[in-house]
Write an enzyme that holds these catalytic residues in place. Structure first.
Site, PDB file in Angstrom:
ATOM      1  N   MET A  94       0.820  -1.216   0.000  1.00 14.03           N
ATOM      2  CA  MET A  94       0.000   0.000   0.000  1.00 14.03           C
ATOM      3  C   MET A  94       0.856   1.268   0.000  1.00 14.03           C
ATOM      4  O   MET A  94       0.783   2.092   0.914  1.00 14.03           O
ATOM      5  CB  MET A  94      -0.947  -0.015   1.211  1.00 14.03           C
ATOM      6  CG  MET A  94      -1.803  -1.272   1.311  1.00 14.03           C
ATOM      7  SD  MET A  94      -2.706  -1.656  -0.200  1.00 14.03           S
ATOM      8  CE  MET A  94      -4.147  -0.655   0.077  1.00 14.03           C
ATOM      9  N   ARG A  95       1.669   1.392  -1.018  1.00 20.86           N
ATOM     10  CA  ARG A  95       2.482   2.603  -1.177  1.00 20.86           C
ATOM     11  C   ARG A  95       2.360   3.109  -2.608  1.00 20.86           C
ATOM     12  O   ARG A  95       2.328   2.315  -3.548  1.00 20.86           O
ATOM     13  CB  ARG A  95       3.979   2.303  -0.916  1.00 20.86           C
ATOM     14  CG  ARG A  95       4.315   1.886   0.481  1.00 20.86           C
ATOM     15  CD  ARG A  95       4.051   2.946   1.512  1.00 20.86           C
ATOM     16  NE  ARG A  95       4.755   4.211   1.247  1.00 20.86           N
ATOM     17  CZ  ARG A  95       4.379   5.380   1.764  1.00 20.86           C
ATOM     18  NH1 ARG A  95       3.320   5.463   2.534  1.00 20.86           N
ATOM     19  NH2 ARG A  95       5.074   6.474   1.497  1.00 20.86           N
ATOM     20  N   ILE A  96       2.308   4.426  -2.744  1.00 16.85           N
ATOM     21  CA  ILE A  96       2.396   5.011  -4.082  1.00 16.85           C
ATOM     22  C   ILE A  96       3.875   5.041  -4.432  1.00 16.85           C
ATOM     23  O   ILE A  96       4.705   5.489  -3.625  1.00 16.85           O
ATOM     24  CB  ILE A  96       1.781   6.426  -4.092  1.00 16.85           C
ATOM     25  CG1 ILE A  96       0.272   6.316  -3.877  1.00 16.85           C
ATOM     26  CG2 ILE A  96       2.106   7.148  -5.407  1.00 16.85           C
ATOM     27  CD1 ILE A  96      -0.441   7.641  -3.745  1.00 16.85           C
ATOM     28  N   LEU A  97       4.209   4.550  -5.614  1.00 16.03           N
ATOM     29  CA  LEU A  97       5.624   4.405  -5.966  1.00 16.03           C
ATOM     30  C   LEU A  97       6.059   5.504  -6.927  1.00 16.03           C
ATOM     31  O   LEU A  97       5.333   5.851  -7.863  1.00 16.03           O
ATOM     32  CB  LEU A  97       5.850   3.029  -6.579  1.00 16.03           C
ATOM     33  CG  LEU A  97       5.593   1.891  -5.575  1.00 16.03           C
ATOM     34  CD1 LEU A  97       5.346   0.578  -6.288  1.00 16.03           C
ATOM     35  CD2 LEU A  97       6.761   1.774  -4.600  1.00 16.03           C
ATOM     36  N   ASN A 109       0.990  -5.773 -10.276  1.00 13.21           N
ATOM     37  CA  ASN A 109       0.174  -5.536  -9.088  1.00 13.21           C
ATOM     38  C   ASN A 109      -1.156  -6.264  -9.242  1.00 13.21           C
ATOM     39  O   ASN A 109      -1.683  -6.373 -10.347  1.00 13.21           O
ATOM     40  CB  ASN A 109      -0.077  -4.024  -8.957  1.00 13.21           C
ATOM     41  CG  ASN A 109      -0.917  -3.665  -7.744  1.00 13.21           C
ATOM     42  OD1 ASN A 109      -0.692  -4.183  -6.646  1.00 13.21           O
ATOM     43  ND2 ASN A 109      -1.894  -2.793  -7.927  1.00 13.21           N
ATOM     44  N   HIS A 111      -5.079  -5.993  -8.184  1.00 18.99           N
ATOM     45  CA  HIS A 111      -5.989  -4.939  -7.718  1.00 18.99           C
ATOM     46  C   HIS A 111      -7.420  -5.485  -7.679  1.00 18.99           C
ATOM     47  O   HIS A 111      -7.861  -6.136  -8.641  1.00 18.99           O
ATOM     48  CB  HIS A 111      -5.911  -3.724  -8.648  1.00 18.99           C
ATOM     49  CG  HIS A 111      -6.738  -2.577  -8.162  1.00 18.99           C
ATOM     50  ND1 HIS A 111      -6.321  -1.765  -7.119  1.00 18.99           N
ATOM     51  CD2 HIS A 111      -7.967  -2.128  -8.529  1.00 18.99           C
ATOM     52  CE1 HIS A 111      -7.259  -0.850  -6.888  1.00 18.99           C
ATOM     53  NE2 HIS A 111      -8.262  -1.051  -7.720  1.00 18.99           N
ATOM     54  N   SER A 138      -8.090  -7.474 -11.179  1.00 17.61           N
ATOM     55  CA  SER A 138      -7.167  -7.213 -12.291  1.00 17.61           C
ATOM     56  C   SER A 138      -5.721  -7.454 -11.849  1.00 17.61           C
ATOM     57  O   SER A 138      -5.375  -7.197 -10.696  1.00 17.61           O
ATOM     58  CB  SER A 138      -7.248  -5.747 -12.742  1.00 17.61           C
ATOM     59  OG  SER A 138      -8.574  -5.377 -13.049  1.00 17.61           O
ATOM     60  N   GLU A 145       1.613   5.694 -13.096  1.00 18.99           N
ATOM     61  CA  GLU A 145       0.249   6.086 -12.698  1.00 18.99           C
ATOM     62  C   GLU A 145      -0.348   5.050 -11.754  1.00 18.99           C
ATOM     63  O   GLU A 145      -0.348   3.839 -12.072  1.00 18.99           O
ATOM     64  CB  GLU A 145      -0.613   6.184 -13.966  1.00 18.99           C
ATOM     65  CG  GLU A 145      -1.973   6.800 -13.713  1.00 18.99           C
ATOM     66  CD  GLU A 145      -2.941   6.552 -14.864  1.00 18.99           C
ATOM     67  OE1 GLU A 145      -4.145   6.543 -14.620  1.00 18.99           O
ATOM     68  OE2 GLU A 145      -2.458   6.338 -16.000  1.00 18.99           O
ATOM     69  N   ASP A 147      -2.302   2.341 -10.154  1.00 17.28           N
ATOM     70  CA  ASP A 147      -3.257   1.357 -10.691  1.00 17.28           C
ATOM     71  C   ASP A 147      -3.567   1.605 -12.166  1.00 17.28           C
ATOM     72  O   ASP A 147      -4.657   1.241 -12.649  1.00 17.28           O
ATOM     73  CB  ASP A 147      -4.566   1.360  -9.868  1.00 17.28           C
ATOM     74  CG  ASP A 147      -4.324   0.973  -8.417  1.00 17.28           C
ATOM     75  OD1 ASP A 147      -3.418   0.169  -8.151  1.00 17.28           O
ATOM     76  OD2 ASP A 147      -5.042   1.493  -7.541  1.00 17.28           O
ATOM     77  N   GLU A 175      -8.597 -13.357  -6.710  1.00 16.42           N
ATOM     78  CA  GLU A 175      -7.195 -12.909  -6.694  1.00 16.42           C
ATOM     79  C   GLU A 175      -6.251 -14.110  -6.549  1.00 16.42           C
ATOM     80  O   GLU A 175      -5.208 -14.156  -7.215  1.00 16.42           O
ATOM     81  CB  GLU A 175      -6.954 -11.964  -5.520  1.00 16.42           C
ATOM     82  CG  GLU A 175      -7.576 -10.606  -5.700  1.00 16.42           C
ATOM     83  CD  GLU A 175      -7.274  -9.657  -4.545  1.00 16.42           C
ATOM     84  OE1 GLU A 175      -7.328  -8.448  -4.784  1.00 16.42           O
ATOM     85  OE2 GLU A 175      -7.004 -10.114  -3.415  1.00 16.42           O
TER      86      GLU A 175
HETATM   87  C1  GRF Z   1      -5.820  -7.389  -1.998  1.00 14.48           C
HETATM   88  O1  GRF Z   1      -7.212  -7.268  -2.101  1.00 14.48           O
HETATM   89  C2  GRF Z   1      -5.129  -6.709  -3.160  1.00 14.48           C
HETATM   90  O2  GRF Z   1      -5.868  -6.731  -4.326  1.00 14.48           O
HETATM   91  C3  GRF Z   1      -5.039  -5.283  -2.658  1.00 14.48           C
HETATM   92  O3  GRF Z   1      -4.739  -5.410  -1.295  1.00 14.48           O
HETATM   93  C4  GRF Z   1      -5.286  -6.631  -0.804  1.00 14.48           C
HETATM   94  C5  GRF Z   1      -4.172  -7.358  -0.116  1.00 14.48           C
HETATM   95  O4  GRF Z   1      -4.635  -8.463   0.613  1.00 14.48           O
HETATM   96  N1  GRF Z   1      -4.070  -4.537  -3.421  1.00 14.48           N
HETATM   97  P1  GRF Z   1      -3.581  -9.455   1.285  1.00 14.48           P
HETATM   98  O5  GRF Z   1      -2.628  -8.602   2.124  1.00 14.48           O
HETATM   99  O6  GRF Z   1      -2.860 -10.168   0.190  1.00 14.48           O
HETATM  100  O7  GRF Z   1      -4.401 -10.382   2.137  1.00 14.48           O
END
Ligand code: GRF
Length: 202
Positions: A94-97, A109, A111, A138, A145, A147, A175
Site C-alpha cells: 500500500m504505497r504510491i511508488l 500488481n 488490484h 485485475s 500512474e 493502478d 485474486e
Molecule cells: C488485496 O485485495 C489486493 O488486491 C489489494 O490489497 C489486498 C491485499 O490483501 N491490493 P492481502 O494482504 O494479500 O491479504
C-alpha cells in the site's frame, strides 16, 4: 528456466501466502519459480508470520523512517536488485511508488476491481456500492500512474445478491486464482507478452 520473484506486501499477506503455496519451488510448463525476497513496509504486518511458516524472514523497510518517497523507493530498488528477482509482485503493497521505483523495477500488481474502474485503496467498497452488475479483479503492470499500468489479466463475476462479506471473499478467491495464473502466463506465452521489460533485472 528459473524465474526469481520478489513479493512486496503491507498487511494481511494472504496473496503472499498464496504465492508461496502455489508457485514457490514449483514448475509450470518448464519454468520453475522461486520467491527470493519477501519485503514489507510495516513491522507488525500479519503477512510476516505467514512468510515465516514457509521459512522466510521478511525484509522490513518502514517507509515512515524516510524523509522522502524517493529515498524509500531507492532502498526498495537496491534490495530488489540485490535479491536477483526477475519480476516483482506487489501483493497488497500500500504505497504510491515514484519513478525511482517504476522506472527501475519490472513489477506487476493485483488490484481488487475491474480496472480502470475503482482505482485506489477503497476499490472493494466502491465496486460493491456501485450500481454495476459485475465486479472483478485485475493484474496489471506497475507504471508511474497509480493502478494505471497495462492490464495483463482480469476475472469478472456477477454481483447478484451477494452480501458485502460474500462479495469481499469472492474478490479474494479470484485474486488467489488470477495472480499466480498471470505470473505463470507471463513466462509461458512469450508470444503474447513482451518479456523484455521484466527480464531487464537479470
Ligand atoms: C488485496 O485485495 C489486493 O488486491 C489489494 O490489497 C489486498 C491485499 O490483501 N491490493 P492481502 O494482504 O494479500 O491479504
Amino acid at each position: 528456466m528459473l524465474v526469481k520473484l520478489a513479493v512486496l506486501f503491507s498487511g494481511n499477506g494472504s496473496n503472499l501466502e498464496n504465492l508461496l503455496k502455489t508457485l514457490h519451488q514449483k514448475s509450470f510448463n518448464g519454468v520453475k519459480f522461486e520467491i527470493v525476497l519477501c519485503l514489507c513496509n510495516k513491522k507488525h504486518a500479519f503477512g510476516i508470520q505467514r512468510a515465516k511458516k514457509y521459512g522466510f524472514e521478511t525484509k522490513i523497510i518502514e517507509h515512515n523512517h524516510f524523509a522522502t518517497r524517493e529515498e524509500f523507493d531507492s532502498l526498495l530498488v537496491s534490495e530488489i536488485k540485490k535479491s536477483g528477482a526477475d519480476l516483482t509482485i506487489l501483493a497488497g503493497f500500500m504505497r504510491i511508488l515514484s519513478p525511482i521505483f517504476t522506472q527501475n523495477i519490472s513489477a506487476i500488481n493485483v488490484h481488487p476491481s475491474l480496472l480502470p474502474l475503482f482505482k485506489g485503496a477503497n476499490a472493494i467498497k466502491e465496486s460493491f456500492q456501485s450500481d454495476m452488475k459485475i465486479a472483478g479483479v485485475s493484474v496489471h503492470w506497475v507504471s508511474d500512474e497509480l493502478d494505471g499500468g497495462k492490464i495483463i489479466a482480469q476475472k469478472a463475476f456477477e454481483k447478484g445478491t451477494l452480501t458485502y462479506e460474500e462479495f469481499e471473499s469472492k474478490i479474494h478467491t479470484l485474486e488467489y486464482e488470477l495472480l499466480p495464473q498471470s505470473i505463470i502466463g507471463l513466462f509461458s506465452d512469450t508470444s503474447r507478452y513482451d518479456l523484455k521489460p521484466m527480464l531487464k533485472n537479470t
